[in-house]
Design a protein around this motif. Structure first.
Motif, short mmCIF file in Angstrom:
data_model
loop_
_atom_site.label_atom_id
_atom_site.label_comp_id
_atom_site.label_asym_id
_atom_site.label_seq_id
_atom_site.Cartn_x
_atom_site.Cartn_y
_atom_site.Cartn_z
N GLY A 87 0.80 -1.22 0.00
CA GLY A 87 0.00 0.00 0.00
C GLY A 87 0.82 1.26 0.00
O GLY A 87 0.27 2.37 -0.02
N ARG A 88 2.14 1.14 0.02
CA ARG A 88 2.99 2.33 0.04
C ARG A 88 3.04 3.00 -1.34
O ARG A 88 2.98 2.33 -2.37
N ALA A 89 3.19 4.32 -1.30
CA ALA A 89 3.31 5.06 -2.55
C ALA A 89 4.62 4.68 -3.24
O ALA A 89 5.68 4.71 -2.62
N THR A 90 4.53 4.31 -4.48
CA THR A 90 5.72 3.98 -5.26
C THR A 90 5.92 4.94 -6.44
O THR A 90 6.97 4.91 -7.08
N GLU A 91 4.93 5.77 -6.70
CA GLU A 91 5.03 6.73 -7.79
C GLU A 91 4.14 7.92 -7.48
O GLU A 91 3.03 7.75 -6.99
N MET A 92 4.64 9.13 -7.76
CA MET A 92 3.88 10.35 -7.52
C MET A 92 3.81 11.15 -8.81
O MET A 92 4.75 11.16 -9.61
#
Length: 705
Positions: free
Chosen positions: A564-569
């Protein structure tokens, strides 16, 4: 459901599941495993692209005294000893800039302070010339005369420094000198140096290794080029005994001794500074008794073992070498609270031991560094009986996967679920998979904070014990709180952060309006922001190339990993290219890194407006004027920095006039491997260290040498 709530529920489910599983206490597997007698920890090292921690000089002291010598392939050769409790400094005798010289210490000190504030690498020393002390400020540690010449140019362009110099012209200062014949004692060399100084020459005592102990001589001058050395020799020939001076042998190990005032800050108090050549010499400092050695430039911490000093990549390298298991005494005490259960501390000990062994000589002349880039190592001052017991109880035990010691990474808090290695570093490691983690123990006993609106219209947080409920409410039903103490800081985030400026400071009796009540930001759950578009633009552009062009109007998480961690912004619809997903933390953290990448983003400048006939429109910045209708039916333009909007559930949301972005998340650190708060929770439930390790590192075995 918010990300925060979902991870909390997942953590609770995990705890329930773990209670159904019985612990195991099998003895460690006995097999051929990696071992290490001593470990080398870099305190200062210049390793471009990987680790850069530099100092102009290193200062040591010990209650039991220090033995000084050199480390050679044949072993340690002792040159001399430093008595108990006396500080001694070391630096590289290379190319520098002589910034200033004066008989007035205050003037020299002002120049030295400016060098420090400008992040220069300098020190202030004194030498006897023409019958008086002359204070000299040197800067830099340069490998060539060309580099020091360029540095002279940079300092000449410093307008503030020029004002402090009073007409003195900075010049190059190099390691090419003249040397006297060897002398029987240090006192004899000091007398000879004073004689040469009386003739106006820079003269220093030097020490070299002799057949029966230290041998002393006098080194004169500090030329950067052969031509400068010739001029120096011509000038020295006019001085008494000047004809005895010959060009010094730079290939033979020596230490030049200066009177250094950088630590004392006083003209009448100094320490000896030993400068050694930038060649293959390795200076060795070891304790003369059982006591540890203190290193001033590392917060005056004291360390077991010995220190090696050398020139590496053109800069001073300081490496602490000590018994491997004793290194872990400090690491475990720093990396985990020593008051935690012994089984958690044992898990930390095995993880720290495995991590260090996995790295090998990861820093060329050192296995590890003393910061969290490797593992935090703060010397003897942090050691506690409980953490030392954990190291001793697991002595030699490591975690293996397929017979190889693992990279046993760990973080403070997994935020309810640990990260898969792919979520953080884009590489797949079979034993570093995402697992549910019972991390809510980090929230135990914490205060709640109120998010409030100040009379000025500013927003911020105040701790619950600093206000009282007046019993009054606004027309919208929000509570009105009253401050109970003077000089109360209203903070940007619900946590005390000395590095982050306060929003405002209020006095006793001032009133504020409550918007919401949240728990103090902690390793499990946290809030940061809202950050303005300009703040985020500056933070992101400090870490990306090509740079973004503003203004920032939207920030979105465009991809998440398996945990669930952000890997792309994406910003303004464009993907941000970063070295790794974990780099999101620093790029989007204003003033500090975001605690983790397990977060959600609220665009606080965005709101949906309901118009006549059910029509809707979205406002995302300050380009559109908003009109507010009052009770009298009249409307007027709203020009405040914040608009407070109530939803159907009665919750009030603060909408910013311009684009701004708030981050709410869980977890602290990269999140891969063992969660330390998760280890705490498992230990509190009665699980042993082997269970904890095998829970977080999948498919491993515990082996002992």
């Amino acid at each position: 459901m918010t990300i925060k709530a979902s991870w909390k529920r997942l953590a609770l489910a995990t705890v329930a599941l773990l209670l159904l599983v019985s612990t195991w206490t099998a003895q460690p597997t006995r097999a051929a495993v990696p071992s290490l007698d001593t470990i080398r920890v870099a305190m200062f090292l210049q390793l471009p692209g990987k680790y850069e921690s530099m100092t102009a000089a290193a200062t040591f002291q010990s209650a039991g005294g220090i033995k000084i010598g050199t480390r050679e392939p044949s072993g340690i050769k002792e040159w001399f000893a430093v008595e108990a409790n006396r500080s001694v400094r070391f630096a590289v005798d290379d190319y520098k800039v002589k910034l200033f010289e004066s008989a007035n210490f205050a003037n020299a000190w002002a120049v030295y302070q400016h060098v420090q504030s400008a992040r220069g690498m300098g020190y202030i020393t004194s030498v006897s010339k023409n019958g008086a002390a002359q204070y000299q400020v040197f800067e830099g540690t340069y490998t060539t005369a060309l580099e020091s010449a360029a540095a002279v140019g940079r300092w000449n362009a410093d307008a503030k420094l020029t004002g402090l110099l009073g007409g003195f012209k900075p010049a190059q200062h190099g390691p090419l000198r003249l040397e006297s014949p060897a002398m029987e004692s240090k006192a004899a060399a000091q007398a000879a140096a004073a004689s040469f100084g009386g003739a106006g020459l820079d003269a220093y005592v030097a020490v070299r290794e002799g057949a029966k102990g230290a041998v002393y001589s006098v080194l004169v001058g500090g030329a950067s080029t052969p031509d400068e050395l010739k001029n120096l020799q011509a000038a020295a020939a006019k001085a008494p005994n000047g004809a005895s001076l010959k060009p010094s042998n730079l290939t033979a190990p020596y230490m030049l001794i200066r009177a250094d005032h950088s630590i004392s800050g006083k003209g009448d108090a100094s320490h000896e500074l030993y400068s050694f050549p930038a060649g293959d010499i390795k200076v060795w400092a070891s304790p003369a008794s059982a006591g540890p050695i203190g290193l001033t430039e590392r917060s005056n911490r004291t360390y077991r073992g010995s220190f090696e000093l050398s020139a590496f990549n053109g800069k001073l390298a300081v490496v602490n070498e000590l018994p491997f298991e004793q290194y872990l005494y400090s690491v475990v005490a720093v990396e985990m609270y020593t008051s935690w259960p012994i089984e958690a501390l044992k898990a930390q000990a095995v993880a720290a031991r495995s991590y260090a062994l996995n790295k090998g000589f990861g820093f060329q002349i050192a296995h590890v560094v003393d910061t969290t880039l490797s593992q935090a190592y703060y010397g003897t001052g942090v050691e506690k009986p409980s953490s030392t017991e954990a190291v001793e109880a697991t002595k030699g035990e490591v975690a293996l996967y397929n017979g190889k010691v693992i990279e046993a990474v760990f973080s403070s808090n997994g935020g309810g679920t640990t990260a898969d290695a792919r979520d953080v570093w884009r590489n797949e490691i079979p034993y570093l998979q995402s697992v549910s983690s019972p991390d809510t123990s980090a929230e135990a006993g914490l205060n709640s904070w109120h998010r409030v609106v100040l009379p000025s219209g500013l927003l911020g947080y105040i701790r619950e014990d600093l206000v009282k409920d007046t019993g009054q409410k606004t027309a919208a039903g929000s509570r009105i709180l009253e401050l109970t103490t003077d000089g109360t800081n209203i903070r940007r985030h619900p946590v005390i952060q000395d590095s982050i400026p306060v929003v405002a400071q209020l006095k006793k009796g001032d009133r504020v309006t409550e918007l919401e009540k949240v728990i103090q930001s902690n390793p499990m759950s946290w809030t940061r922001g809202p950050f303005t578009g300009d703040e985020l633009l500056n933070s992101i552009n400090a870490r990306v190339n090509p740079k973004l062009t503003g203004p920032i109007t939207s920030v979105e998480i465009s991809a998440r990993g398996v945990s669930g961690r952000a890997t792309e912004m994406t910003v303004n619809g464009t993907k941000i290219v970063l070295p790794s997903p974990d780099s999101i933390r620093s790029a989007f953290g204003v003033g500090e890194s975001l605690p983790s990448t397990l977060f959600s983003v609220e665009e606080t400048g965005k709101m949906v407006l309901q118009g006549a006939g059910g029509a809707q429109s979205t406002k995302s910045d300050g380009s559109r004027q908003v009109y507010v209708m009052g009770a009298d039916g009249k409307s007027s333009a709203y020009n405040g920095d914040h608009m407070y909007v109530m939803d159907s559930g009665g919750d009030i949301r603060a909408v910013t006039k311009n684009p701004a972005f708030s981050f709410s998340g869980t977890g602290f650190g990269h999140g891969v491997g063992m969660s330390q708060y998760g280890a705490l929770s498992l230990a509190q439930q009665g699980y042993d260290y082997q269970y904890i390790l095998k829970y977080y590192y999948k498919g491993i075995t515990i082996a002992k040498e």
